[in-house]
Design a protein around this motif. Structure first.
Motif, PDB file in Angstrom:
ATOM      1  N   ARG A 455       0.832  -1.217   0.000  1.00 28.26           N
ATOM      2  CA  ARG A 455       0.000   0.000   0.000  1.00 28.26           C
ATOM      3  C   ARG A 455       0.859   1.256   0.000  1.00 28.26           C
ATOM      4  N   LEU A 456       2.025   1.179   0.638  1.00 30.33           N
ATOM      5  CA  LEU A 456       2.929   2.339   0.714  1.00 30.33           C
ATOM      6  C   LEU A 456       4.015   2.288  -0.349  1.00 30.33           C
ATOM      7  N   ASN A 457       3.805   1.460  -1.368  1.00 34.13           N
ATOM      8  CA  ASN A 457       4.686   1.386  -2.547  1.00 34.13           C
ATOM      9  C   ASN A 457       6.147   1.088  -2.192  1.00 34.13           C
ATOM     10  N   GLY A 458       6.328   0.279  -1.149  1.00 32.83           N
ATOM     11  CA  GLY A 458       7.677  -0.150  -0.790  1.00 32.83           C
ATOM     12  C   GLY A 458       8.556   0.932  -0.180  1.00 32.83           C
ATOM     13  N   ASP A 459       7.963   2.051   0.265  1.00 28.33           N
ATOM     14  CA  ASP A 459       8.739   3.117   0.912  1.00 28.33           C
ATOM     15  C   ASP A 459       9.081   2.655   2.336  1.00 28.33           C
ATOM     16  N   LEU A 460      10.347   2.300   2.562  1.00 28.14           N
ATOM     17  CA  LEU A 460      10.746   1.691   3.823  1.00 28.14           C
ATOM     18  C   LEU A 460      10.503   2.616   5.018  1.00 28.14           C
ATOM     19  N   PHE A 461      10.740   3.910   4.827  1.00 24.24           N
ATOM     20  CA  PHE A 461      10.534   4.840   5.940  1.00 24.24           C
ATOM     21  C   PHE A 461       9.051   4.907   6.328  1.00 24.24           C
ATOM     22  N   LEU A 462       8.172   4.991   5.334  1.00 20.37           N
ATOM     23  CA  LEU A 462       6.738   5.052   5.618  1.00 20.37           C
ATOM     24  C   LEU A 462       6.237   3.752   6.255  1.00 20.37           C
ATOM     25  N   VAL A 463       6.792   2.637   5.806  1.00 20.94           N
ATOM     26  CA  VAL A 463       6.403   1.341   6.386  1.00 20.94           C
ATOM     27  C   VAL A 463       6.800   1.298   7.858  1.00 20.94           C
ATOM     28  N   MET A 464       8.041   1.685   8.147  1.00 17.37           N
ATOM     29  CA  MET A 464       8.505   1.674   9.535  1.00 17.37           C
ATOM     30  C   MET A 464       7.748   2.703  10.381  1.00 17.37           C
ATOM     31  N   ASP A 465       7.407   3.839   9.778  1.00 13.59           N
ATOM     32  CA  ASP A 465       6.632   4.854  10.491  1.00 13.59           C
ATOM     33  C   ASP A 465       5.264   4.307  10.887  1.00 13.59           C
ATOM     34  N   HIS A 466       4.645   3.558   9.995  1.00 17.83           N
ATOM     35  CA  HIS A 466       3.325   2.962  10.264  1.00 17.83           C
ATOM     36  C   HIS A 466       3.393   2.018  11.466  1.00 17.83           C
ATOM     37  N   PHE A 467       4.379   1.157  11.460  1.00 15.57           N
ATOM     38  CA  PHE A 467       4.444   0.161  12.529  1.00 15.57           C
ATOM     39  C   PHE A 467       5.027   0.745  13.825  1.00 15.57           C
ATOM     40  N   LYS A 468       5.872   1.752  13.695  1.00 21.11           N
ATOM     41  CA  LYS A 468       6.405   2.374  14.927  1.00 21.11           C
ATOM     42  C   LYS A 468       5.280   3.035  15.726  1.00 21.11           C
ATOM     43  N   LYS A 469       4.322   3.621  15.051  1.00 20.06           N
ATOM     44  CA  LYS A 469       3.190   4.234  15.749  1.00 20.06           C
ATOM     45  C   LYS A 469       2.419   3.183  16.540  1.00 20.06           C
ATOM     46  N   GLN A 470       2.285   2.003  15.968  1.00 18.97           N
ATOM     47  CA  GLN A 470       1.617   0.914  16.688  1.00 18.97           C
ATOM     48  C   GLN A 470       2.462   0.481  17.900  1.00 18.97           C
ATOM     49  N   PHE A 471       3.771   0.388  17.682  1.00 18.36           N
ATOM     50  CA  PHE A 471       4.668   0.020  18.782  1.00 18.36           C
ATOM     51  C   PHE A 471       4.595   1.044  19.913  1.00 18.36           C
ATOM     52  N   ASP A 472       4.555   2.329  19.551  1.00 22.74           N
ATOM     53  CA  ASP A 472       4.520   3.390  20.554  1.00 22.74           C
ATOM     54  C   ASP A 472       3.236   3.341  21.386  1.00 22.74           C
ATOM     55  N   LYS A 473       2.110   3.025  20.738  1.00 26.53           N
ATOM     56  CA  LYS A 473       0.852   2.898  21.475  1.00 26.53           C
ATOM     57  C   LYS A 473       0.921   1.736  22.465  1.00 26.53           C
ATOM     58  N   SER A 474       1.481   0.620  22.005  1.00 26.21           N
ATOM     59  CA  SER A 474       1.643  -0.542  22.880  1.00 26.21           C
ATOM     60  C   SER A 474       2.585  -0.219  24.027  1.00 26.21           C
ATOM     61  N   LEU A 475       3.667   0.514  23.722  1.00 26.66           N
ATOM     62  CA  LEU A 475       4.631   0.905  24.746  1.00 26.66           C
ATOM     63  C   LEU A 475       3.971   1.783  25.807  1.00 26.66           C
ATOM     64  N   GLU A 476       3.152   2.708  25.363  1.00 27.32           N
ATOM     65  CA  GLU A 476       2.475   3.614  26.295  1.00 27.32           C
ATOM     66  C   GLU A 476       1.570   2.841  27.254  1.00 27.32           C
ATOM     67  N   ARG A 477       0.872   1.831  26.723  1.00 27.41           N
ATOM     68  CA  ARG A 477      -0.008   1.017  27.572  1.00 27.41           C
ATOM     69  C   ARG A 477       0.807   0.232  28.594  1.00 27.41           C
ATOM     70  N   ARG A 478       1.936  -0.352  28.162  1.00 30.33           N
ATOM     71  CA  ARG A 478       2.782  -1.132  29.076  1.00 30.33           C
ATOM     72  C   ARG A 478       3.340  -0.259  30.195  1.00 30.33           C
ATOM     73  N   TYR A 507      11.620  -6.055  13.783  1.00 32.86           N
ATOM     74  CA  TYR A 507      10.653  -5.763  12.719  1.00 32.86           C
ATOM     75  C   TYR A 507      11.352  -5.151  11.508  1.00 32.86           C
ATOM     76  N   ALA A 508      12.356  -4.288  11.773  1.00 34.99           N
ATOM     77  CA  ALA A 508      13.090  -3.661  10.684  1.00 34.99           C
ATOM     78  C   ALA A 508      13.810  -4.705   9.829  1.00 34.99           C
ATOM     79  N   GLN A 509      14.349  -5.742  10.488  1.00 36.40           N
ATOM     80  CA  GLN A 509      15.025  -6.811   9.742  1.00 36.40           C
ATOM     81  C   GLN A 509      14.044  -7.533   8.822  1.00 36.40           C
ATOM     82  N   ALA A 510      12.832  -7.748   9.340  1.00 40.87           N
ATOM     83  CA  ALA A 510      11.806  -8.411   8.527  1.00 40.87           C
ATOM     84  C   ALA A 510      11.422  -7.550   7.324  1.00 40.87           C
ATOM     85  N   VAL A 511      11.316  -6.236   7.531  1.00 45.13           N
ATOM     86  CA  VAL A 511      10.971  -5.316   6.440  1.00 45.13           C
ATOM     87  C   VAL A 511      12.073  -5.322   5.383  1.00 45.13           C
TER      88      VAL A 511
END
Length: 615
Positions: A455-478, A507-511
């Motif tokens: 969906r993000l046309n293989g833009d690695l920064f945008l992909v990592m930005d998408h998942f980092k936001k999810q990680f940050d929300k999870s981190l905040e809850r923990r 996750y970055a290694q997987a990307v």
């Protein structure tokens, strides 16, 4: 203001002692004035030698009275065990296995006392001396094992409650006094009395000379049988002779040193525009005008070079005071605590440095004119505020911008320092995570990751930005859950933050693997959004990916201060290349909006210092 300066100048010049060295007697400018600074390499070597030759409580107390900083620098493992070596053990006839085990025991001792206080330094020194004297008597493995169990008991005794032991002594003593000597009851009581009296003596001795102050690793070696046994067994397998122990490891690292990513640029001739004209021509003038404790020159600084440094440094301090809007020109002496030296304390290739032990800014003879005065002054101020927070009684060198270890400091100043460091280190930037995937590695990629990547046309920064936001929300809850369950949760928070970072890196290694599978391109690193500022992440780049020097809080703050001073002078249509020069490098200094934000934080910081008259 003039009246204030005159009064201060008189206070500074109360000492009339001639402190010129023999080589300076016939010089017209390049001679020392003020209080003898001391703390030179020669002075330190003499004091260190005297202390190491006589590790007594008296000598340590004298050292503490002279300088807690010097005492702290000497009460360290490397100094106290400087006489130990494998070669010396061989000369003593020690078995090679035992010599290696001794070496490992010493390595387990903390490098320095855990707490910065005269009492802890005393305990640490005595414990080191005691262990050293014990180890010297051991030459065979049987002797070591016997001593090992004795030390284990002794460490246990340190935490032993004497109540039960004292009670047994009292009860048995009453029986001894009541029953006639020779009866069975009397003999049993006498045995009990002797046993527990001997035990009490050992407990008392252990408490009076504790070994736990040598650190957890040292204590664990003796209390944890598995740790001790594994160490000894490993040494027995790997060391069979002195040849095994003393053979030097070949240096396989033959790679050339990497070139620096940034070096200071120099003005061919330091220029100045604007500012008060300085009448300073001699070291006494520099000391009087700015209130410094001392002015010092190296023996290789001639009168011509000394006159140049004296004039230009005075101009630099005048301009610095104007840029900071200080009320008087002697504020830069930090309440007459600061000294200045020229060409007398050079270290390596540095153009200048701040000696926190002696409280002196040193500028090198030839290259010290190249815009480092502002940088070194901020180090001096940073250290002064740390010392001030401890009422100048601390034995460790520290800096206020590190925040950790600060003592009692005005809350407004502490907040200003925190805000400054937030402005310096926090922000929005990219960090680059190295691609550690190897040929043949395989990842089980979820459909969610594949969908986001496409969906993000293989833009690695945008992909990592998408998942980092999810990680940050999870981190905040923990983190909120940890805070709710445990009010004293700093260690737990640290564990969660490290775990979050590991998961993001994974996750970055997987990307990166997915990207190579989809496009055939292998990337060296994966861009990822960061909550660190560009100034900070660039400094990490200068440090080759680690926080070693450029990215430390102390160095970040000093370089940011350079930029602040240069910008402030520019806004006043002024410049001083001796004070600061060329702070526009994209990797070394803050730029753009962040630079403006940092400058605002510096202004608030210095206004607060002025308000409570710390400057």
């Amino acid at each position: 203001m003039n009246q204030q300066i005159n009064l201060f100048a008189e206070a500074v010049q109360t000492s009339k002692e001639d402190i010129r060295s023999e080589k300076q007697q016939n010089r017209k400018v390049a001679y020392d004035v003020g209080v003898k600074i001391g703390g030179s390499r020669k002075d330190e070597a003499a004091l260190r030698k005297a202390f190491l030759e006589n590790h007594t409580v008296t000598s340590l107390e004298e050292l503490e009275g002279l300088s807690p900083l010097l005492a702290s620098s000497l009460v360290k493992k490397e100094e106290l065990f400087s006489g130990f070596s494998l070669e010396a053990e061989k000369e003593l006839g020690t078995e090679p296995v035992v010599a290696r085990v001794k070496q490992l025991v010493i390595q387990r001792i903390d490098k320095e006392p855990a707490i910065d206080s005269p009492e802890e330094r005393k305990s640490y020194m005595l414990a080191c001396e005691n262990i050293q004297s014990i180890l010297k008597t051991i030459t065979t493995l049987d002797e070591f094992l016997s001593t090992y169990y004795e030390i284990r008991k002794r460490i246990h005794y340190e935490n032993t409650d004497c109540t039960y032991t004292l009670n047994k002594i009292k009860v048995s003593e009453r029986v001894i006094n009541r029953v006639n000597e020779g009866f069975a009851e009397w003999m049993e009581a006498k045995d009990t009395f002797d046993h527990y009296s001997n035990l009490l003596a050992k407990i008392t001795e252990a408490k009076n000379l504790p070994l736990r102050c040598l650190g957890k690793k040292f204590v664990n070696f003796f209390l944890n049988a598995k740790s001790g046994n594994n160490t000894i067994n490993t040494v027995k397998k790997s060391v069979t002779s002195w040849e095994d122990l003393l053979k030097k490891k070949s240096n396989k690292n033959t790679s050339k040193k990497s070139t620096k990513l940034w070096e200071r640029t120099f003005a061919e001739r330091p220029d100045r525009a604007g500012g008060i004209e300085s009448s300073v021509r001699k070291p006494e003038d520099l000391q009087r005008k700015h209130g410094f404790r001392s002015i010092e020159f190296g023996h290789y600084v001639d009168d011509a070079k000394a006159e140049e440094h004296i004039l230009r440094s005075s101009e630099g301090f005048y301009d610095l005071c104007d840029a900071l809007d200080l009320d008087h020109y002697y504020a830069v002496s930090l309440n007459a605590n600061l000294s200045v030296s020229f060409g007398s304390r050079g270290r390596g290739q540095a153009l200048g440095h701040f000696d926190a032990n002696a409280k002196v800014i040193n500028l090198t003879r030839d290259k010290g004119c190249n815009g480092v005065l502002a940088h070194e002054f901020f180090h001096a101020l940073d250290n002064y505020l740390f010392d001030y927070s401890h009422s100048h009684k601390n034995g460790k060198i520290g800096f206020a911008t590190e925040l950790s270890g600060l003592g009692i400091l005005n809350p407004t100043i502490r907040d200003c320092i925190q805000n400054l460091m937030d402005a310096i280190k926090s922000g929005h930037s990219k960090e680059y995570i190295p691609n550690k995937n190897k040929e043949g590695d395989s990842w089980r990629i979820s459909t969610g990751l594949t969908s986001v990547y496409e969906r993000l046309n293989g833009d690695l920064f945008l992909v990592m930005d998408h998942f980092k936001k999810q990680f940050d929300k999870s981190l905040e809850r923990r983190l909120s859950m940890v805070h709710y369950l445990n009010s004293n949760s700093e260690k737990d928070k640290e564990k969660i933050l490290k775990r979050n970072k590991r998961e993001l890196n994974k996750y970055a290694q997987a990307v990166a693997w997915l990207h190579q599978k989809q496009t055939g391109e292998r990337v060296d690193s994966i861009p990822c959004p960061s909550d660190k500022s560009e100034f900070f992440t660039n400094a990490v780049t200068l440090d080759r990916g680690k926080i070693k020097y450029y990215a430390t809080d102390v160095e970040l703050a000093a370089r940011a201060f350079e930029a602040f001073i240069e910008d402030t002078l520019k806004s006043m249509n002024r410049k001083n290349d001796y004070l600061v020069y060329h702070t526009s490098h994209s990797l070394a200094y803050p730029n753009g909006e962040q630079r403006k934000k940092i400058n605002t934080a510096f202004k608030a910081f210095f206004q607060a210092l002025k308000k409570i008259e710390l400057l």
